[in-house]
Scaffold this active site. Structure first.
Site, PDB file in Angstrom:
ATOM      1  N   SER A 193       0.870  -1.133  -0.045  1.00 59.23           N
ATOM      2  CA  SER A 193      -0.061   0.046   0.191  1.00 59.23           C
ATOM      3  C   SER A 193       0.805   1.278  -0.080  1.00 59.23           C
ATOM      4  O   SER A 193       2.018   1.100   0.567  1.00 59.23           O
ATOM      5  CB  SER A 193      -0.841   0.239   1.262  1.00 59.23           C
ATOM      6  OG  SER A 193      -1.438   1.382   1.571  1.00 59.23           O
ATOM      7  N   TYR A 218      -1.500  -1.320  10.635  1.00 60.61           N
ATOM      8  CA  TYR A 218      -1.678  -1.358   9.175  1.00 60.61           C
ATOM      9  C   TYR A 218      -0.475  -1.001   8.391  1.00 60.61           C
ATOM     10  O   TYR A 218      -0.100  -1.800   7.655  1.00 60.61           O
ATOM     11  CB  TYR A 218      -3.199  -0.912   8.716  1.00 60.61           C
ATOM     12  CG  TYR A 218      -3.311  -0.919   7.080  1.00 60.61           C
ATOM     13  CD1 TYR A 218      -3.410  -2.334   6.568  1.00 60.61           C
ATOM     14  CD2 TYR A 218      -3.114   0.141   6.399  1.00 60.61           C
ATOM     15  CE1 TYR A 218      -3.611  -2.447   5.113  1.00 60.61           C
ATOM     16  CE2 TYR A 218      -3.702  -0.114   4.913  1.00 60.61           C
ATOM     17  CZ  TYR A 218      -3.847  -1.440   4.278  1.00 60.61           C
ATOM     18  OH  TYR A 218      -4.075  -1.495   3.131  1.00 60.61           O
TER      19      TYR A 218
HETATM   20  N1  LIG Z   1      -8.714  -0.702  -1.236  1.00 63.52           N
HETATM   21  C1  LIG Z   1      -7.748   0.196  -0.986  1.00 63.52           C
HETATM   22  O1  LIG Z   1      -8.061   1.301  -0.777  1.00 63.52           O
HETATM   23  C2  LIG Z   1      -6.311  -0.673  -0.590  1.00 63.52           C
HETATM   24  C3  LIG Z   1      -5.326   0.484  -0.672  1.00 63.52           C
HETATM   25  C4  LIG Z   1      -3.982  -0.066  -0.458  1.00 63.52           C
HETATM   26  C5  LIG Z   1      -3.892  -1.520  -0.317  1.00 63.52           C
HETATM   27  N2  LIG Z   1      -4.924  -2.340  -0.136  1.00 63.52           N
HETATM   28  C6  LIG Z   1      -4.864  -3.796  -0.024  1.00 63.52           C
HETATM   29  O2  LIG Z   1      -5.273  -4.454  -1.082  1.00 63.52           O
HETATM   30  C7  LIG Z   1      -5.511  -5.842  -0.766  1.00 63.52           C
HETATM   31  C8  LIG Z   1      -6.775  -6.315  -1.104  1.00 63.52           C
HETATM   32  O3  LIG Z   1      -7.703  -5.442  -0.588  1.00 63.52           O
HETATM   33  P1  LIG Z   1      -9.043  -4.937  -1.200  1.00 63.52           P
HETATM   34  O4  LIG Z   1      -9.249  -3.462  -1.156  1.00 63.52           O
HETATM   35  O5  LIG Z   1      -9.434  -5.629  -2.429  1.00 63.52           O
HETATM   36  O6  LIG Z   1     -10.229  -5.281  -0.109  1.00 63.52           O
HETATM   37  P2  LIG Z   1     -11.509  -6.202   0.112  1.00 63.52           P
HETATM   38  O7  LIG Z   1     -12.344  -5.956  -0.913  1.00 63.52           O
HETATM   39  O8  LIG Z   1     -11.911  -6.017   1.518  1.00 63.52           O
HETATM   40  O9  LIG Z   1     -10.903  -7.652  -0.157  1.00 63.52           O
HETATM   41  C9  LIG Z   1      -9.899  -8.239   0.932  1.00 63.52           C
HETATM   42  C10 LIG Z   1     -10.008  -9.717   0.432  1.00 63.52           C
HETATM   43  O10 LIG Z   1      -9.065 -10.321   1.542  1.00 63.52           O
HETATM   44  C11 LIG Z   1      -9.847 -11.406   1.817  1.00 63.52           C
HETATM   45  N3  LIG Z   1      -9.585 -11.890   3.253  1.00 63.52           N
HETATM   46  C12 LIG Z   1      -9.718 -11.117   4.437  1.00 63.52           C
HETATM   47  N4  LIG Z   1      -9.547 -11.720   5.487  1.00 63.52           N
HETATM   48  C13 LIG Z   1      -9.294 -12.841   5.365  1.00 63.52           C
HETATM   49  C14 LIG Z   1      -8.652 -14.156   5.865  1.00 63.52           C
HETATM   50  N5  LIG Z   1      -8.625 -14.021   7.309  1.00 63.52           N
HETATM   51  N6  LIG Z   1      -8.539 -15.252   5.172  1.00 63.52           N
HETATM   52  C15 LIG Z   1      -8.566 -15.296   3.950  1.00 63.52           C
HETATM   53  N7  LIG Z   1      -8.748 -14.279   3.166  1.00 63.52           N
HETATM   54  C16 LIG Z   1      -9.246 -13.085   3.802  1.00 63.52           C
HETATM   55  C17 LIG Z   1     -11.267 -11.277   1.730  1.00 63.52           C
HETATM   56  O11 LIG Z   1     -12.157 -12.437   1.554  1.00 63.52           O
HETATM   57  P3  LIG Z   1     -12.907 -13.346   2.473  1.00 63.52           P
HETATM   58  O12 LIG Z   1     -13.702 -12.035   3.443  1.00 63.52           O
HETATM   59  O13 LIG Z   1     -13.925 -13.750   1.765  1.00 63.52           O
HETATM   60  O14 LIG Z   1     -12.128 -13.975   3.417  1.00 63.52           O
HETATM   61  C18 LIG Z   1     -11.322 -10.362   0.468  1.00 63.52           C
HETATM   62  O15 LIG Z   1     -11.224 -11.192  -0.428  1.00 63.52           O
HETATM   63  C19 LIG Z   1      -5.389  -5.923   0.705  1.00 63.52           C
HETATM   64  O16 LIG Z   1      -3.936  -6.478   1.124  1.00 63.52           O
HETATM   65  C20 LIG Z   1      -5.246  -4.405   1.163  1.00 63.52           C
HETATM   66  O17 LIG Z   1      -4.541  -4.080   2.174  1.00 63.52           O
HETATM   67  C21 LIG Z   1      -6.184  -1.901  -0.449  1.00 63.52           C
END
Ligand SMILES: NC(=O)c1ccc[n+]([C@@H]2O[C@H](COP(=O)([O-])OP(=O)(O)OC[C@H]3O[C@@H](n4cnc5c(N)ncnc54)[C@H](OP(=O)(O)O)[C@@H]3O)[C@@H](O)[C@H]2O)c1
Length: 267
Positions: free
Chosen positions: A141, A154
């Site tokens: 991130s 985080y």
């Molecule tokens: N969105 C942003 O603004 C942003 C910015 C920078 C970085 N990121 C990073 O991008 C990545 C993906 O996030 P996203 O934005 O796509 O968020 P998201 O839509 O909330 O997706 C998160 C994913 O992680 C899975 N997950 C969460 N806890 C888990 C667990 N205990 N075991 C297995 N799977 C788990 C969730 O699936 P289940 O709930 O089905 O388990 C979901 O598929 C993350 O690493 C986040 O830190 C996001």
């Protein structure tokens, strides 16, 4: 990335960025192993991708914060020799003032953002090195570069992801194994909701969509860009940042003596 009869593993594929990676990698010809907790969502996504691309899509329902589930996935990754790509994307935020975030939530944050990512990378590396081919993409991130008062845990975990990835890049430089760190800014997904916030702490115009983010990160990978800053227009800013870091490191490693400002006579 070569893809003939090869599998890509995507963690956190049930929504957001992981789902976008799954779609794009299948379009590029990879078979998929999709990982997350919500099996129903994974099955639905798998069905859609199979229909669209005729790729094989396997589903692994696993809680990466659970030691037995993590070990089951590690074993699968270790035993298979048809895996070419690992996208370490599953992650969460546990955002808010640290004293108000339950200790169990902070522990879970470290387990998923750091421990699972590390162990899954460790599980694929021997096979990748044996075949001298493979790609690990670690989703960090911009917060890795940006300590913040509203997400100390985080920010710490994403700093780990960046340094872990960059150190591995150095370790594996003379091999056919690639490690990319992706540093998204705000992306429109379920992330902020899942992190316990009612509204995102960024204005709407700063958000990109998950497909835009993934297309940028894959284009970066194609171009050999191993630290991808998807919204950064002016790459000379990154070069200047890296140059400043190199200058600091040279200074930090040029003497073992305490700096003069710490000597008793300087007080
Ligand atoms: N969105 C942003 O603004 C942003 C910015 C920078 C970085 N990121 C990073 O991008 C990545 C993906 O996030 P996203 O934005 O796509 O968020 P998201 O839509 O909330 O997706 C998160 C994913 O992680 C899975 N997950 C969460 N806890 C888990 C667990 N205990 N075991 C297995 N799977 C788990 C969730 O699936 P289940 O709930 O089905 O388990 C979901 O598929 C993350 O690493 C986040 O830190 C996001």
């Amino acid at each position: 990335m070569s893809n003939r009869d090869r599998f890509a593993v995507v963690t956190g594929a049930s929504s957001g960025i992981g789902f976008a990676y799954a779609e794009r990698l299948a379009e590029r010809g990879f078979h998929l192993i999709l990982v997350a907790r919500r099996r129903d969502r994974l099955e639905e996504i798998a069905g859609r991708i199979r229909n669209k691309t005729a790729r094989t899509v396997e589903v692994v329902s696993a809680d990466l914060g659970n030691a037995a589930d993590l070990l089951r996935l590690e074993t699968l990754l270790t035993e298979r020799d048809d895996i070419e790509v690992l996208i370490n994307n599953a992650g969460l935020g546990a955002l808010g003032p640290t004293s108000k975030v339950p200790a169990s939530a902070l522990e879970n944050l470290v387990k998923i953002n750091v421990l699972a990512l590390t162990r899954l990378t460790h599980a694929v590396l021997p096979g990748f090195l044996r075949r001298n081919s493979g790609t690990v993409v670690n989703i960090a991130s911009i917060i890795a570069l940006m300590p913040t008062p509203s997400g100390a845990g985080y920010s710490g975990t994403k700093g780990y992801v960046l340094n872990f990835s960059r150190s591995l890049q150095m370790e594996l430089a003379k091999t056919g194994v690639t490690v990319q760190a992706v540093l998204p800014g705000p992306v429109r997904t379920e992330f902020f909701e899942a992190s316990g916030l009612t509204e995102a702490p960024f204005p709407d115009e700063l958000f990109m969509s998950a497909p835009e983010l993934v297309d940028s990160a894959l284009a970066a990978l194609d171009q050999g860009e191993l630290v991808c800053l998807p919204a950064l227009e002016d790459m000379t800013l990154w070069t200047a940042f890296e140059d400043a870091r190199a200058t600091l490191i040279r200074a930090l490693t040029s003497s073992g003596r305490p700096a003069t400002r710490y000597s008793t006579s300087a007080r």
